[in-house]
Scaffold this active site. Structure first.
Site, mmCIF file in Angstrom:
data_model
loop_
_atom_site.group_PDB
_atom_site.id
_atom_site.type_symbol
_atom_site.label_atom_id
_atom_site.label_comp_id
_atom_site.label_asym_id
_atom_site.label_seq_id
_atom_site.Cartn_x
_atom_site.Cartn_y
_atom_site.Cartn_z
ATOM 1 N N GLY A 33 0.838 -1.194 0.000
ATOM 2 C CA GLY A 33 0.000 0.000 0.000
ATOM 3 C C GLY A 33 0.872 1.243 0.000
ATOM 4 O O GLY A 33 2.086 1.175 0.222
ATOM 5 N N SER A 37 -0.404 4.615 4.358
ATOM 6 C CA SER A 37 -1.691 3.907 4.293
ATOM 7 C C SER A 37 -1.990 3.180 5.609
ATOM 8 O O SER A 37 -3.156 2.912 5.926
ATOM 9 C CB SER A 37 -1.706 2.921 3.118
ATOM 10 N N SER A 107 5.937 -1.880 -1.917
ATOM 11 C CA SER A 107 5.987 -2.862 -3.009
ATOM 12 C C SER A 107 4.978 -2.531 -4.113
ATOM 13 O O SER A 107 3.978 -3.221 -4.284
ATOM 14 C CB SER A 107 5.788 -4.289 -2.481
HETATM 15 P P1 ADP Z 1 2.867 3.103 6.277
HETATM 16 O O1 ADP Z 1 3.629 2.098 7.097
HETATM 17 O O2 ADP Z 1 1.889 2.464 5.336
HETATM 18 O O3 ADP Z 1 3.733 4.109 5.610
HETATM 19 P P2 ADP Z 1 2.129 4.189 8.826
HETATM 20 O O4 ADP Z 1 1.529 3.061 9.591
HETATM 21 O O5 ADP Z 1 3.545 4.560 9.117
HETATM 22 O O6 ADP Z 1 1.925 3.911 7.273
HETATM 23 O O7 ADP Z 1 1.245 5.501 8.998
HETATM 24 C C1 ADP Z 1 -0.160 5.469 8.935
HETATM 25 C C2 ADP Z 1 -0.704 6.682 9.683
HETATM 26 O O8 ADP Z 1 -2.114 6.678 9.555
HETATM 27 C C3 ADP Z 1 -0.383 6.637 11.165
HETATM 28 O O9 ADP Z 1 -0.133 7.925 11.620
HETATM 29 C C4 ADP Z 1 -1.677 6.067 11.763
HETATM 30 O O10 ADP Z 1 -1.856 6.475 13.099
HETATM 31 C C5 ADP Z 1 -2.707 6.679 10.836
HETATM 32 N N1 ADP Z 1 -3.986 5.953 10.762
HETATM 33 C C6 ADP Z 1 -5.197 6.508 10.930
HETATM 34 N N2 ADP Z 1 -6.184 5.597 10.807
HETATM 35 C C7 ADP Z 1 -5.574 4.409 10.573
HETATM 36 C C8 ADP Z 1 -6.069 3.086 10.362
HETATM 37 N N3 ADP Z 1 -7.375 2.810 10.384
HETATM 38 N N4 ADP Z 1 -5.166 2.108 10.136
HETATM 39 C C9 ADP Z 1 -3.833 2.386 10.109
HETATM 40 N N5 ADP Z 1 -3.312 3.607 10.309
HETATM 41 C C10 ADP Z 1 -4.165 4.637 10.529
#
Ligand code: ADP
Length: 207
Positions: A33, A37, A107
């Site tokens: 994603g 995400s 990915s």
């Molecule tokens: P990635 O690893 O995909 O780059 P992260 O997990 O680092 O994304 O960041 C996602 C952000 O979105 C975080 O700040 C998280 O708190 C926020 N967020 C809000 N709602 C959700 C949800 N339902 N699921 C996952 N993350 C969420």
């Protein structure tokens, strides 16, 4: 001896032996994603829940790998491919050691994810699409990367200046704009239970 002078070394312990002792199977859960995400957030919460249940679980995180094993790789298409190839090989090693491995990598290319999938038996690899619109990811911008990417300060940024190919047939789609983290964890652990990876009843209740 093979032409390249390499001979596979076998173990006296089979994966089945390990799985019998662990009381669960090994598997790879592959999150894909956009940046922001929710891959890392859901991975770490799922890891904690599975750990508390006594499952051998490990998270492979894209940023972490790029700080070590994959240091020096860029975000060009070729280096992204190599990044995912190495990550998938590491995931395979953990799988062979009997772990449930949760992989969080953007990915962006279907072909690279298919290659990762092909490394282990089909019933031990679960592609999970962590779905979130680019608009919402830009709004969240947890690492302040989109701001830089939109300002042309990060080249080849997925969703802005580099493509993201949506998974063709993922095992699970989790829309993080509508699914709270706790529900996402439950969707994943339910999937592991239904697929026979873990034997215990799926996780219920609050975090
Ligand atoms: P990635 O690893 O995909 O780059 P992260 O997990 O680092 O994304 O960041 C996602 C952000 O979105 C975080 O700040 C998280 O708190 C926020 N967020 C809000 N709602 C959700 C949800 N339902 N699921 C996952 N993350 C969420």
């Amino acid at each position: 001896m093979s032409a390249n002078n390499l001979t596979p070394q076998s173990s006296k312990i089979s994966l089945a032996d390990i799985e019998t002792r662990n009381k669960h199977k090994g598997a790879i859960i592959w999150f894909t994603g956009l940046s922001g995400s929710g891959k890392s957030t859901i991975a770490t919460e799922t890891e904690l829940k599975l750990f508390e249940k006594g499952i051998n679980v490990y998270v492979l995180d894209g940023d972490n790998l790029r700080m070590g094993l994959n240091k020096g790789l860029t975000f060009s298409d070729d280096d992204r491919k190599e990044n995912i190839r190495r990550a998938a090989e590491v995931a395979k090693l953990f799988y062979q050691a009997g772990f449930v491995v949760i992989c969080g990598f953007i990915s962006p290319f279907n072909a690279d994810r298919e290659e990762a999938k092909a490394l282990v038996p089909a019933d031990r690899f679960f592609e999970v699409f962590i779905k979130c619109s680019i608009e919402e990811c830009i709004k969240r911008d947890p690492k302040n990367l989109y701001k830089k990417a939109i300002g042309n300060r990060i080249p080849n940024f997925t969703g802005i200046s580099s493509p993201y190919e949506v998974p063709v047939n993922p095992e699970l789609i989790i829309n993080t704009e509508t699914t709270p983290v706790i529900d996402a964890v439950k969707l994943i652990t339910d999937m592991l239970y239904l697929k026979g990876i873990i034997n215990d009843t799926p996780i219920t209740g609050k975090t």
